[in-house]
Design an enzyme around this catalytic site. Structure first.
Site, PDB file in Angstrom:
ATOM      1  N   PHE A 129       8.263  95.391  68.075  1.00  0.00           N
ATOM      2  CA  PHE A 129       7.222  95.654  69.063  1.00  0.00           C
ATOM      3  C   PHE A 129       5.916  95.889  68.340  1.00  0.00           C
ATOM      4  O   PHE A 129       5.841  96.735  67.453  1.00  0.00           O
ATOM      5  CB  PHE A 129       7.542  96.869  69.947  1.00  0.00           C
ATOM      6  CG  PHE A 129       6.480  97.109  70.990  1.00  0.00           C
ATOM      7  CD1 PHE A 129       6.433  96.336  72.144  1.00  0.00           C
ATOM      8  CD2 PHE A 129       5.498  98.071  70.802  1.00  0.00           C
ATOM      9  CE1 PHE A 129       5.432  96.533  73.094  1.00  0.00           C
ATOM     10  CE2 PHE A 129       4.491  98.277  71.746  1.00  0.00           C
ATOM     11  CZ  PHE A 129       4.476  97.505  72.898  1.00  0.00           C
ATOM     12  N   ASP A 214       3.796  97.607  60.167  1.00  0.00           N
ATOM     13  CA  ASP A 214       3.336  98.217  61.406  1.00  0.00           C
ATOM     14  C   ASP A 214       3.824  99.659  61.409  1.00  0.00           C
ATOM     15  O   ASP A 214       4.984  99.933  61.701  1.00  0.00           O
ATOM     16  CB  ASP A 214       3.882  97.440  62.615  1.00  0.00           C
ATOM     17  CG  ASP A 214       3.424  98.050  63.935  1.00  0.00           C
ATOM     18  OD1 ASP A 214       2.895  99.177  63.920  1.00  0.00           O
ATOM     19  OD2 ASP A 214       3.620  97.399  64.982  1.00  0.00           O
ATOM     20  N   LYS A 243      -1.283 105.511  67.181  1.00  0.00           N
ATOM     21  CA  LYS A 243      -0.602 106.634  67.845  1.00  0.00           C
ATOM     22  C   LYS A 243      -0.984 108.037  67.333  1.00  0.00           C
ATOM     23  O   LYS A 243      -1.911 108.618  67.862  1.00  0.00           O
ATOM     24  CB  LYS A 243       0.914 106.401  67.813  1.00  0.00           C
ATOM     25  CG  LYS A 243       1.308 105.237  68.745  1.00  0.00           C
ATOM     26  CD  LYS A 243       2.760 105.282  69.161  1.00  0.00           C
ATOM     27  CE  LYS A 243       3.017 104.356  70.332  1.00  0.00           C
ATOM     28  NZ  LYS A 243       3.404 102.988  69.961  1.00  0.00           N
TER      29      LYS A 243
HETATM   30  C1  LIG Z   1       2.949 101.639  70.300  1.00  0.00           C
HETATM   31  C2  LIG Z   1       3.081 100.604  69.264  1.00  0.00           C
HETATM   32  C3  LIG Z   1       2.169  99.537  69.163  1.00  0.00           C
HETATM   33  C4  LIG Z   1       1.074  99.290  70.182  1.00  0.00           C
HETATM   34  O1  LIG Z   1       0.168 100.345  70.268  1.00  0.00           O
HETATM   35  P1  LIG Z   1      -0.832 100.434  71.532  1.00  0.00           P
HETATM   36  O2  LIG Z   1      -1.719 101.582  71.174  1.00  0.00           O
HETATM   37  O3  LIG Z   1      -0.002 100.665  72.743  1.00  0.00           O
HETATM   38  O4  LIG Z   1      -1.558  99.152  71.595  1.00  0.00           O
HETATM   39  C5  LIG Z   1       2.311  98.653  68.120  1.00  0.00           C
HETATM   40  N1  LIG Z   1       3.305  98.797  67.229  1.00  0.00           N
HETATM   41  C6  LIG Z   1       4.190  99.799  67.282  1.00  0.00           C
HETATM   42  C7  LIG Z   1       5.247  99.905  66.245  1.00  0.00           C
HETATM   43  C8  LIG Z   1       4.122 100.731  68.315  1.00  0.00           C
HETATM   44  O5  LIG Z   1       5.029 101.702  68.400  1.00  0.00           O
END
Ligand SMILES: *Cc1c(COP(=O)(O)O)cnc(C)c1O
Length: 389
Positions: A129, A214, A243
């Site tokens: 994700f 990520d 986050k």
């Molecule tokens: C939450 C998340 C995203 C996306 O972040 P947003 O602020 O919602 O755009 C991307 N990668 C990972 C691993 C995430 O947990």
């Protein structure tokens, strides 16, 4: 009739008026122990005094100037991130998806300016994700996120997470980079084996690819180190953070080595709001608090305690709990009943959690929890599992 708030979320019928530390309070005065933390965002809990002070002081001075001018807060936060990580340079934006967009664009431009424009494809993992923009849903590759949004952004190949041979087989003359989460979050809290991550680094080096991590969910102390990859002894070339970085204020960042960032010269990328003074005041306070002696040790201690107690629950409730897994305070409980039912029942009993893929209930408590919060959470989990077993 369509709700005035566009119905893109299946929301719980719950609204909060106030937060303090690990607790949220409704207008009716009901208290919830918040082990969702705004999906790993409220890393320091709600209304941490240092964050409130930093943000209110900045709010009285200056909110926004745009990136047409120097932003001193960005220079300070970038210097602190550079001092604490592999990175030599930082681009600020407003969310995780935007941080990933910057990572993807950077990887393509890196090869482009080096005279290898054919190297534009990125190998990603199944179950990943990376956000909800057009490019990041293509990078995530999940059917449920892509359906109806064709044509899909080109240039992403997918291989099973954790399988190095499949990844090596997917490398071709057009490959630019490898992109993975050190622990898959939305996919169901799937920790990457440290050896797998080390081999990804070696493979990227062998083929002249960039390694993009990520760390939007795993970063900022969540797994017990400032960033999760530190525990594998590797460094990426490019990394996305968001986050927890703003502790609740929207801020994202793309961190990179000088070499990886070589293509993102003036005019190639931008953001109107990215790294504005309010966001930087929040991020600086978060970084400072996490940098204090003992902070990350505390996270690791609470993680060990919580994990031990959860493993006990798993043995006591084998008909409810199939597996407990994770890293640090990023924990997944794979349940036998439907995870969404467990999340709803836990909320009814006063504990907020988050669902994830693979029928997992995620525990993402604020990093400032203490033994008392662990006891309270275990009490509610135990009572709830007893009700459903
Ligand atoms: C939450 C998340 C995203 C996306 O972040 P947003 O602020 O919602 O755009 C991307 N990668 C990972 C691993 C995430 O947990």
């Amino acid at each position: 009739m369509i709700p005035v708030v566009m119905p893109t979320y299946a929301r719980a019928d719950l609204a909060f008026e106030r937060g303090e530390g690990a607790y949220l309070f409704t207008a009716e005065g009901k208290t919830y122990l918040d082990f969702a933390a705004g999906v790993a965002v409220n890393a320091l809990g709600h209304c941490h005094p240092r964050l409130v002070a930093a943000l209110t002081a900045q709010a009285a001075k200056l909110w926004h100037t745009s990136n047409l001018y120097r932003v001193p807060g960005q220079e300070k936060v970038a210097a602190k991130l550079v001092a604490r990580t592999f990175a030599e340079t930082v681009f600020f934006c407003n969310s995780g998806a935007e941080a990933l967009e910057a990572c993807i664009k950077m990887a393509r431009r890196h090869h482009y300016v080096a005279g290898r424009p054919e190297r534009h494809r990125i190998i990603c993992a199944e179950g990943a994700f990376h956000g909800r923009t057009l490019a990041t849903i293509a990078a995530g590759g999940q059917k449920k996120h892509l359906e109806g949004f064709a044509p899909m952004v080109e240039g992403f190949d997918h291989v099973p997470y954790g399988n190095l041979n499949a990844l090596r087989d997917a490398i071709g003359p057009n490959t630019a980079a490898i992109l993975v989460e050190p622990v898959q979050g939305e996919g169901g809290i799937v920790p990457g084996d440290p050896e797998y991550l080390r081999r990804l680094r070696a493979t990227a080096d062998e083929f002249g690819l960039l390694l993009i991590l990520d760390e939007v969910q795993t970063g900022m102390g969540r797994t017990g180190t400032l960033f999760a990859h530190e525990q594998s002894g590797i460094t990426p070339d490019i990394m996305a953070a968001a986050k927890g970085l703003g502790g609740g204020f929207p801020v994202g960042a793309c961190l990179a080595t000088e070499k990886a960032a070589a293509g993102l010269t003036a005019g190639t990328h931008g953001s109107t709001f990215g790294g504005n003074p309010l966001a930087m005041a929040a991020a600086e306070a978060v970084i400072d608090v996490m940098g204090e002696p003992g902070f990350l040790e505390h996270v690791r201690r609470m993680a060990g305690l919580l994990r031990g107690r959860l493993d006990d629950l798993a043995t006591r409730f084998p008909s409810v709990v199939e597996d407990v897994r994770g890293l640090g305070l990023m924990i997944g409980i794979k349940t036998r009943p439907l995870n969404s039912e467990i999340v709803a029942k836990l909320a009814a009993n006063g504990l907020l959690t988050v669902g994830a893929g693979d029928n997992v209930v995620r525990l993402l408590p604020p990093l400032i929890i203490d033994e008392g919060h662990v006891d309270e959470a275990i009490g509610i989990l135990s009572r709830t599992f007893g009700e459903v077993k």
